[in-house]
Design a protein around this motif. Structure first.
Motif, PDB file in Angstrom:
ATOM      1  N   UNK A 844      53.652 -17.872  27.872  1.00 36.59           N
ATOM      2  CA  UNK A 844      54.941 -18.446  27.481  1.00 36.59           C
ATOM      3  C   UNK A 844      55.921 -17.383  27.001  1.00 36.59           C
ATOM      4  N   UNK A 845      55.414 -16.369  26.286  1.00 42.31           N
ATOM      5  CA  UNK A 845      56.296 -15.379  25.658  1.00 42.31           C
ATOM      6  C   UNK A 845      56.549 -14.150  26.511  1.00 42.31           C
ATOM      7  N   UNK A 846      55.840 -14.001  27.614  1.00 40.99           N
ATOM      8  CA  UNK A 846      55.998 -12.819  28.468  1.00 40.99           C
ATOM      9  C   UNK A 846      56.392 -13.267  29.876  1.00 40.99           C
ATOM     10  N   UNK A 847      57.695 -13.424  30.132  1.00 37.96           N
ATOM     11  CA  UNK A 847      58.126 -13.933  31.442  1.00 37.96           C
ATOM     12  C   UNK A 847      57.739 -13.012  32.606  1.00 37.96           C
ATOM     13  N   UNK A 848      57.711 -11.706  32.375  1.00 36.82           N
ATOM     14  CA  UNK A 848      57.340 -10.785  33.458  1.00 36.82           C
ATOM     15  C   UNK A 848      55.884 -10.990  33.868  1.00 36.82           C
ATOM     16  N   UNK A 849      55.016 -11.166  32.872  1.00 41.14           N
ATOM     17  CA  UNK A 849      53.604 -11.404  33.175  1.00 41.14           C
ATOM     18  C   UNK A 849      53.421 -12.768  33.839  1.00 41.14           C
ATOM     19  N   UNK A 850      54.116 -13.779  33.339  1.00 40.14           N
ATOM     20  CA  UNK A 850      54.030 -15.117  33.938  1.00 40.14           C
ATOM     21  C   UNK A 850      54.467 -15.076  35.399  1.00 40.14           C
TER      22      UNK A 850
END
Length: 873
Positions: A844-850
């Protein structure tokens, strides 16, 4: 394929070179996401070739590359079938992948009909030639051509020079590449050419512009077309795009297509543009040169005739596919309604070769994940009382550390930990007597401190004199080789010595290498050194030397927390960097740290160990709950991966308990090295079984200047495991796993996990996709046969004297033989040992990883505290 938001549609009629809303620099910057920066080979760093394209799904990028450059980035069927024969693909997972794909489709067909066709088509055997020549097929195609258009996608934009070639015209694209390669070599040359390119200091475009009118490789007419060409790169690029009649809305796509024509040279230009403000427009200059030349070469053929039926789907292979895999004879089509006919054509069109490759890859990856999960769950439980560790070793997460760690743990009550091998120290290093500095951290980070080696003034002066003498000899030899006149005399002068060296290195490489190395070391006699750990004032433009007292505590605290070692310290803690050693190897730096641009981790290990031994640092840490016993001593070593040996770099005065442990380690290391070498060498293609003396053979591989494969490097990497060592201890992970220690119970807010994902996991993904790309597309993203490479311009390698600057790994780094793959091209599996809510918070907090997970660039799995394995997508 545009990786940014679509530009407003404009027509070529109202586009002019001086259009106020045409910001060419912004378009070039956006287009640059199609390539990745390329470091010089001397500071080789693994790179994800698609790092700028992760907003698109893996499949979208695969289709774009296939359409634009005819490059395949899914594993070939020969690789897939070989993996299936080795038991690496469970067909149950293939069936599940097929069901998921069918669920995602909207088809006007009975499910059983579609499923039966797809199951047969998964084999992807070639359509029989006699079937394609069946009488009546052409007639049927004419009848079906009146159907409503299939749901096709628009073809990707290609350079006009390539379009001309595909239409059977002149080989303009090939000629254009040849010209660009020549000019790039001249401009980027690092003092290898006897004569340097005039006016280089004015930039790439201006240097080219001044000389192109005298280029004998261009015809008189072509040179005349460029006679009054603009002197500024921006203006020239706009002028060329206007002359080629590229619509405004397609400019970025057109620039992308040109960048991926030579992704190596373009990647080097991109890297250079990021290193200096003086060269920040270098990629724009590159495109200005390229597209200006394209216009000059294409002018007689413009405007190009539009290709007929470019977006029309050929129906012959679709109908033949139903006859071959769907048991639907050509005569039976007349009995179907138009709706049924179209539904079958749509299914055959969508379920193409790339879709089948994708499903096979997903099944391969899922099989690997399932086998890893089973290995972890079924490992034998720890029996008896666990003895406290006598020593704790901290290794880099590099996959080559895993076998060595496993052998070390068998040798005694030793614990091993894993963390990124720069150990959290953002430093650049300066070795004794050298004015040169080297960033000793991953290339995605910037150094914040400089650490120097120092010695007494007298010893330093003597060492510098010896070092300068050796450097002068090497420099003189190199200069004579590159000079046109002295190169004629050099064989006469150096022939006897070079002949002796050649014979020795060819017939007794191990002995010769050891003798030459000992001779050099005996001459240099490097004195013992100290490190500049204390902060020193420097100018504002330079990095600070050393660390403040607060920074010393911060970096040791951070490292201990990241490695998960904050209590129960053993008498000896060994910080282990890693490096490699090989002879006559352009890729030597690639065998050091895969992330740190050819830097080994030994210097960082030494710095961290020295900081952790400082009394003031320990006192400050004790107030924070990290109490390091007085008898505990930190030492530094280097794991040499080509030899599987541990070399001591920093061993201060040891306490009595630490000395006892050190002696025990010394006694155990020969067997550890023997067993690790035995396991590693048995995987090389040269051996059916390991030799009787693995140590001697490992040394021969490192010293033999004809050896194309001194070690496998990071080949066959497959997973990044974030968790306690207890999770994988006793598991033989086969040197395929990046192992990073992590204890979720010590990370209540998830900060440690977020930092691991943002740093080490990102670097591991780069390494993984570098090996993946070099395996599936070796002639585009790899670098071909190592034996036929040419080191060029001091920057990198080419095949022959006029190829792209090859950005990836040679086939010897990924292939067992010409036909057999060694590296399994699987996308990185990130496994996190933590409660599910930790992973949810991370995503949820890391858009690049998501984005990476959702778009298929990495795979994600979670092991909760109860041992339940869950896959994410």
């Amino acid at each position: 394929m545009n990786v940014t938001s679509t530009l407003p549609k404009r027509t070529k009629e109202n586009l002019t070179p001086d259009s106020p809303d045409l910001d060419i620099n912004d378009l070039v910057k956006s287009a640059s996401r199609a390539i990745a920066p390329l470091w010089p080979i001397a500071t080789f760093a693994a790179r994800n070739p698609w790092m700028g394209l992760e907003r698109q799904s893996f499949e979208q990028v695969a289709r774009w590359l296939k359409d634009t450059r005819d490059v395949e980035i899914y594993p070939s069927f020969s690789m897939i079938h070989a993996a299936q024969n080795r038991g690496e693909i469970d067909e149950a997972f293939l069936k599940m992948a097929l069901q998921r794909w069918l669920d995602s489709q909207s088809l006007d067909l009975p499910r059983e009909v579609a499923e039966r066709f797809c199951r047969a088509a998964l084999k992807r055997d070639d359509l029989p030639s006699n079937l394609l020549a069946t009488p009546g097929l052409k007639c049927l195609v004419e009848k079906l051509s009146d159907l409503e258009p299939l749901d096709t996608e628009k073809h990707s934009l290609k350079p006009l020079s390539l379009c001309l070639e595909k239409q059977g015209g002149e080989r303009v694209a090939h000629t254009l590449d040849h010209h660009l390669i020549k000019w790039c070599k001249l401009f980027l040359d690092e003092s290898q050419a006897a004569w340097s390119l005039p006016n280089r200091e004015e930039g790439f475009y201006r240097a080219w512009h001044r000389l192109v009118l005298y280029d004998p490789a261009l015809s008189h007419e072509q040179r005349q077309r460029l006679k009054d060409w603009p002197q500024e790169a921006n203006t020239a690029l706009k002028e060329a795009l206007f002359a080629l009649e590229i619509p405004h809305s397609e400019i970025q796509d057109y620039l992308e297509a040109h960048l991926i024509s030579l992704p190596g040279w373009a990647g080097m230009m991109l890297w250079r543009s990021q290193q200096s403000t003086q060269e920040n427009s270098l990629l724009t200059e590159y495109l200005a040169v390229r597209i200006s030349l394209e216009w000059a070469l294409l002018k007689p053929y413009l405007p190009l005739p539009k290709q007929k039926n470019e977006d029309k789907v050929p129906l012959v292979p679709l109908i033949a596919a139903w006859a071959h895999w769907g048991d639907l004879p050509i005569q039976a089509w007349s009995q179907l309604s138009s709706t049924e006919q179209k539904a079958r054509l749509i299914l055959a069109y969508r379920f193409d070769e790339m879709t089948t490759r994708r499903l096979w890859l997903e099944a391969w990856e899922q099989t690997h994940a399932d086998q890893l999960s089973e290995m972890i769950r079924s490992k034998p439980p720890v029996s008896g009382e666990v003895k406290p560790a006598l020593a704790q070793f901290v290794f880099c997460i590099d996959v080559r550390s895993e076998p060595f760690r496993r052998q070390l743990e068998k040798a005694g009550p030793f614990e091993t930990y894993g963390m990124a091998g720069f150990f959290g120290l953002p430093i650049e290093t300066s070795e004794l007597g050298s004015e040169h500095t080297h960033s000793s951290l991953p290339v995605i980070l910037k150094p914040q401190h400089r650490v120097k080696e120092s010695s007494s003034a007298f010893e330093l002066k003597q060492y510098e004199q010896r070092r300068q003498a050796a450097h002068s000899l090497n420099y003189t030899f190199k200069t004579m080789k590159q000079n046109l006149l002295t190169s004629l005399l050099l064989p006469e002068v150096s022939g006897p010595w070079q002949s002796l060296q050649m014979l020795a290195r060819s017939f007794v490489p191990r002995s010769a290498g050891r003798a030459f190395r000992q001779l050099r070391e005996a001459w240099l006699r490097k004195p013992s050194t100290e490190l500049s750990l204390d902060h020193m004032h420097t100018s504002e433009t330079e990095l600070p030397v050393g660390f403040s007292e607060e920074e010393k505590v911060h970096y040791v605290r951070q490292a201990l927390r990241m490695m998960g070692l904050t209590n129960h310290f053993a008498p000896l803690v060994v910080i282990c960097g890693h490096g490699s050693y090989s002879t006559n190897n352009p890729y030597a730096s690639a065998l050091d740290c895969g992330a740190c641009g050819g830097a080994s981790g030994g210097f960082n290990a030494r710095v961290l160990a020295a900081l952790a031994n400082l009394p003031k640092v320990r006192e400050a840490l004790a107030t924070e709950g990290i109490s390091i016993p007085e008898d505990t001593v930190f030492v530094a070593a280097e794991h040499v991966t080509t030899l599987d040996e541990l070399h001591w770099l920093y061993v201060p005065r040891l306490s009595e308990p630490a000395q006892e442990v050190f002696d025990r380690i010394q006694a155990a290391l020969p067997k550890v090295s023997h067993d690790a070498n035995e396991e590693r060498l048995s995987q090389l293609p040269n051996f059916e079984s390991c030799p009787k003396n693995p140590k001697a053979e490992a040394h021969r591989f490192a010293e033999d200047w004809s050896e194309v494969r001194p070690e496998w490097g990071l080949a066959n990497n497959a997973e990044f495991i974030i968790g306690r060592r207890e999770l994988t201890k006793e598991c033989n992970l086969g040197g395929r796993a990046f192992l990073h220690n992590y204890d979720w119970q010590e990370d209540q807010d998830g900060t440690l996990l977020a930092n691991i994902i943002a740093g080490p996991a990102t670097v591991a993904q780069w390494i993984n996709l570098q090996y993946y790309a070099s395996t599936v597309a070796p002639h585009y993203y790899g670098s071909g046969n190592k034996a036929t490479q040419t080191v060029t311009a001091g920057l990198g390698v080419m095949q022959g004297n006029a190829s792209d600057l090859l950005a990836g790994l040679p086939w010897q780094s990924v292939m067992q033989s010409d036909q057999e793959v060694y590296h399994a091209p699987l996308r990185l599996l990130v496994v996190i040992e933590a409660p599910r809510e930790y992973v949810e918070r991370l995503v949820d907090h890391d858009p690049a990883f998501r984005q990476k997970v959702q778009n298929g660039w990495i795979r994600l799995a979670n092991i909760d505290p109860e041992g339940y394995w869950e896959s994410w997508s």
